[in-house]
Design an enzyme around this catalytic site. Structure first.
Site, PDB file in Angstrom:
ATOM      1  N   PHE A   1       0.861  -1.183   0.000  1.00  0.00           N
ATOM      2  CA  PHE A   1       0.000   0.000   0.000  1.00  0.00           C
ATOM      3  C   PHE A   1       0.892   1.226   0.000  1.00  0.00           C
ATOM      4  O   PHE A   1       1.478   1.575   1.024  1.00  0.00           O
ATOM      5  CB  PHE A   1      -0.895  -0.035   1.236  1.00  0.00           C
ATOM      6  CG  PHE A   1      -1.942   1.042   1.317  1.00  0.00           C
ATOM      7  CD1 PHE A   1      -3.105   0.959   0.572  1.00  0.00           C
ATOM      8  CD2 PHE A   1      -1.769   2.125   2.164  1.00  0.00           C
ATOM      9  CE1 PHE A   1      -4.085   1.936   0.668  1.00  0.00           C
ATOM     10  CE2 PHE A   1      -2.737   3.103   2.274  1.00  0.00           C
ATOM     11  CZ  PHE A   1      -3.897   3.020   1.528  1.00  0.00           C
TER      12      PHE A   1
ATOM     13  N   GLU B   1       4.726   9.266   1.724  1.00  0.00           N
ATOM     14  CA  GLU B   1       5.925   9.780   1.044  1.00  0.00           C
ATOM     15  C   GLU B   1       6.855  10.418   2.068  1.00  0.00           C
ATOM     16  O   GLU B   1       6.431  10.734   3.189  1.00  0.00           O
ATOM     17  CB  GLU B   1       5.528  10.794  -0.026  1.00  0.00           C
ATOM     18  CG  GLU B   1       4.683  10.205  -1.132  1.00  0.00           C
ATOM     19  CD  GLU B   1       4.392  11.196  -2.258  1.00  0.00           C
ATOM     20  OE1 GLU B   1       4.831  12.365  -2.151  1.00  0.00           O
ATOM     21  OE2 GLU B   1       3.719  10.795  -3.223  1.00  0.00           O
TER      22      GLU B   1
ATOM     23  N   GLY C   1       3.211  12.394   5.166  1.00  0.00           N
ATOM     24  CA  GLY C   1       2.821  11.262   5.989  1.00  0.00           C
ATOM     25  C   GLY C   1       1.376  11.381   6.413  1.00  0.00           C
ATOM     26  O   GLY C   1       0.471  10.887   5.748  1.00  0.00           O
TER      27      GLY C   1
ATOM     28  N   ILE D   1       6.877   1.396   3.357  1.00  0.00           N
ATOM     29  CA  ILE D   1       5.864   0.623   2.654  1.00  0.00           C
ATOM     30  C   ILE D   1       6.040  -0.861   2.963  1.00  0.00           C
ATOM     31  O   ILE D   1       7.005  -1.492   2.515  1.00  0.00           O
ATOM     32  CB  ILE D   1       5.931   0.868   1.132  1.00  0.00           C
ATOM     33  CG1 ILE D   1       5.895   2.377   0.832  1.00  0.00           C
ATOM     34  CG2 ILE D   1       4.798   0.127   0.436  1.00  0.00           C
ATOM     35  CD1 ILE D   1       4.684   3.098   1.382  1.00  0.00           C
TER      36      ILE D   1
ATOM     37  N   ARG E   1      -7.087  -0.440   9.614  1.00  0.00           N
ATOM     38  CA  ARG E   1      -7.117  -0.125  11.048  1.00  0.00           C
ATOM     39  C   ARG E   1      -7.862  -1.185  11.841  1.00  0.00           C
ATOM     40  O   ARG E   1      -7.525  -1.439  13.003  1.00  0.00           O
ATOM     41  CB  ARG E   1      -7.733   1.263  11.251  1.00  0.00           C
ATOM     42  CG  ARG E   1      -6.804   2.385  10.796  1.00  0.00           C
ATOM     43  CD  ARG E   1      -7.511   3.723  10.650  1.00  0.00           C
ATOM     44  NE  ARG E   1      -6.583   4.732  10.156  1.00  0.00           N
ATOM     45  CZ  ARG E   1      -6.946   5.890   9.594  1.00  0.00           C
ATOM     46  NH1 ARG E   1      -8.229   6.171   9.456  1.00  0.00           N
ATOM     47  NH2 ARG E   1      -6.028   6.736   9.155  1.00  0.00           N
TER      48      ARG E   1
ATOM     49  N   GLU F   1      -0.680   3.874   9.715  1.00  0.00           N
ATOM     50  CA  GLU F   1      -2.109   3.862   9.379  1.00  0.00           C
ATOM     51  C   GLU F   1      -2.869   4.930  10.169  1.00  0.00           C
ATOM     52  O   GLU F   1      -4.008   4.746  10.576  1.00  0.00           O
ATOM     53  CB  GLU F   1      -2.705   2.465   9.568  1.00  0.00           C
ATOM     54  CG  GLU F   1      -2.068   1.456   8.618  1.00  0.00           C
ATOM     55  CD  GLU F   1      -2.721   0.088   8.664  1.00  0.00           C
ATOM     56  OE1 GLU F   1      -3.926   0.012   8.976  1.00  0.00           O
ATOM     57  OE2 GLU F   1      -2.015  -0.903   8.373  1.00  0.00           O
TER      58      GLU F   1
END
Length: 386
Positions: free
Chosen positions: A126, A130, A134, A160, A246, A366
């Site tokens: 996913f 960057e 964030g 990642i 999540r 996340e």
């Protein structure tokens, strides 16, 4: 609103949990310390995870998955998360973030191309975060420029999971069409594409056996059918994916917290000081009771999120609440477990220091705990503070 999902019968969930615990006790726990010490990616375990259905746990049977409902998927992630969070992270990204997103947003062709492979161990990643974007993905600078034959993607991603050991990455980029920025868009990018370069990040505090990568995208070419969802609709894809992710992460955090309690109870019963087992000492019992309370509370908030998902209702509030509470609770539980173990908790003869290190990152990725507060506040008040 999604269709309601029937709950799994209790006896089937119990059987699933026993099967998974047996697998984790046999295949995951014994080498978890060595994988952590050496930052060793569990390549040899991928076929076993696929064969047992773990890598396709919450994905449809028609596409090669195990077809588990939310309650069954939660059991899978809890048990794997209790045994080894590095492997839990691999699973929850593959299923929760990537697989469920392709099922929800993908065309029939995209689903048939990618989902069976995810279930076989051709993992998904996913690619949202960057180096300079964030918690605020709207700041992303990765670009995908459309031409007559497809898209050219340039940019970078960081932190990642499965980014260097997988088969496909969901890359979020700004879609440039006829010189105009059409907004963040999601692309399904094969990891063997020319111009896709991934470097594993070493020296992490936790999840040391996991594949966490920095990705460079230099002139990566994809066809028009690589768009997942709509051009400019990437944030809708990302937000729905993060709800699924999540929920997975919360399930893993509950598993980790429960593991902290179980290993602490065993140690306290075996360790003798001042003429008896330390389990008989008031202050040790205080620590154990505090871990237990957090495990029970974390289980409860996750139950509420799961109930909303089974009902087919929007569950962002409940999922963000669960993500915030379960991850922070997992850190508290693991920290108390180290205290119960004393000096032995500070070395990796026992698993509790690994649990603490692995728990710490769950409050960051996340969506940080601070971001979860803002999401919850926005839903409660109807006012966005970010």
């Amino acid at each position: 609103m999604a269709e309601p999902t029937p709950r799994t019968p209790a006896d089937e969930l119990d059987s699933l949990r026993r099967t998974l615990r047996d697998f984790c006790d046999r295949e995951l726990r014994p080498q978890a310390r060595d994988r952590d010490r050496g930052e060793v990616y569990p390549t040899e375990l991928i076929p076993q995870l696929a064969e047992l259905g773990i890598l396709g746990a919450g994905l449809p049977e028609r596409l090669g998955g195990a077809g588990l409902a939310y309650d069954g998927y939660r059991v899978v992630v809890e048990e794997v998360g209790a045994a080894d969070s590095s492997i839990r992270s691999l699973v929850s990204v593959n299923v929760g973030l990537v697989g469920k997103s392709i099922v929800a947003w993908g065309t029939d062709e995209q689903q048939e191309r990618w989902v069976p492979g995810l279930c076989r161990g051709e993992l998904g990643a996913f690619g949202l975060t960057e180096p300079a974007a964030g918690s605020n993905p709207q700041q992303m600078v990765t670009r995908a420029v459309q031409d007559a034959d497809g898209w050219t993607i340039d940019g970078s991603k960081i932190f990642i999971t499965n980014g260097s050991e997988g088969a496909v990455t969901m890359v979020f980029a700004r879609a440039i069409v006829d010189g105009d920025d059409r907004g963040v868009t999601c692309f399904l990018v094969p990891q063997d594409s020319d111009g896709y370069t991934a470097r594993k990040i070493h020296g992490k505090l936790g999840l040391r056996a996991g594949d966490t990568a920095e990705i460079a995208l230099a002139g990566v070419r994809v066809e028009r059918d690589a768009v997942l969802g709509e051009v400019g609709g990437g944030m809708k894809v990302a937000l729905s994916a993060l709800d699924n992710g999540r929920f997975s992460l919360s399930s893993g955090a509950v598993g980790l917290a429960r593991e902290a309690l179980e290993v602490s109870l065993r140690y306290a019963a075996e360790r003798e000081q001042w003429g008896g087992a330390i389990a008989s000492k008031q202050l040790v019992q205080e620590l154990l009771a505090a871990i237990h309370v957090d495990v029970q509370a974390a289980t409860g908030v996750l139950d509420l999120a799961e109930a909303k998902l089974h009902a087919g209702e929007r569950a962002t509030l409940e999922i963000s609440t669960a993500k915030l509470f379960t991850t922070e609770a997992s850190v508290r539980c693991a920290d108390r477990a180290v205290q119960v173990h004393g000096g032995y908790g500070y070395v990796d003869e026992y698993p509790v220091q690994r649990l603490l290190r692995d728990a710490r990152v769950t409050t960051l990725y996340e969506g940080t705990s601070q971001v979860q507060h803002l999401i919850i506040g926005r839903i409660l008040t109807g006012i966005s503070a970010f």
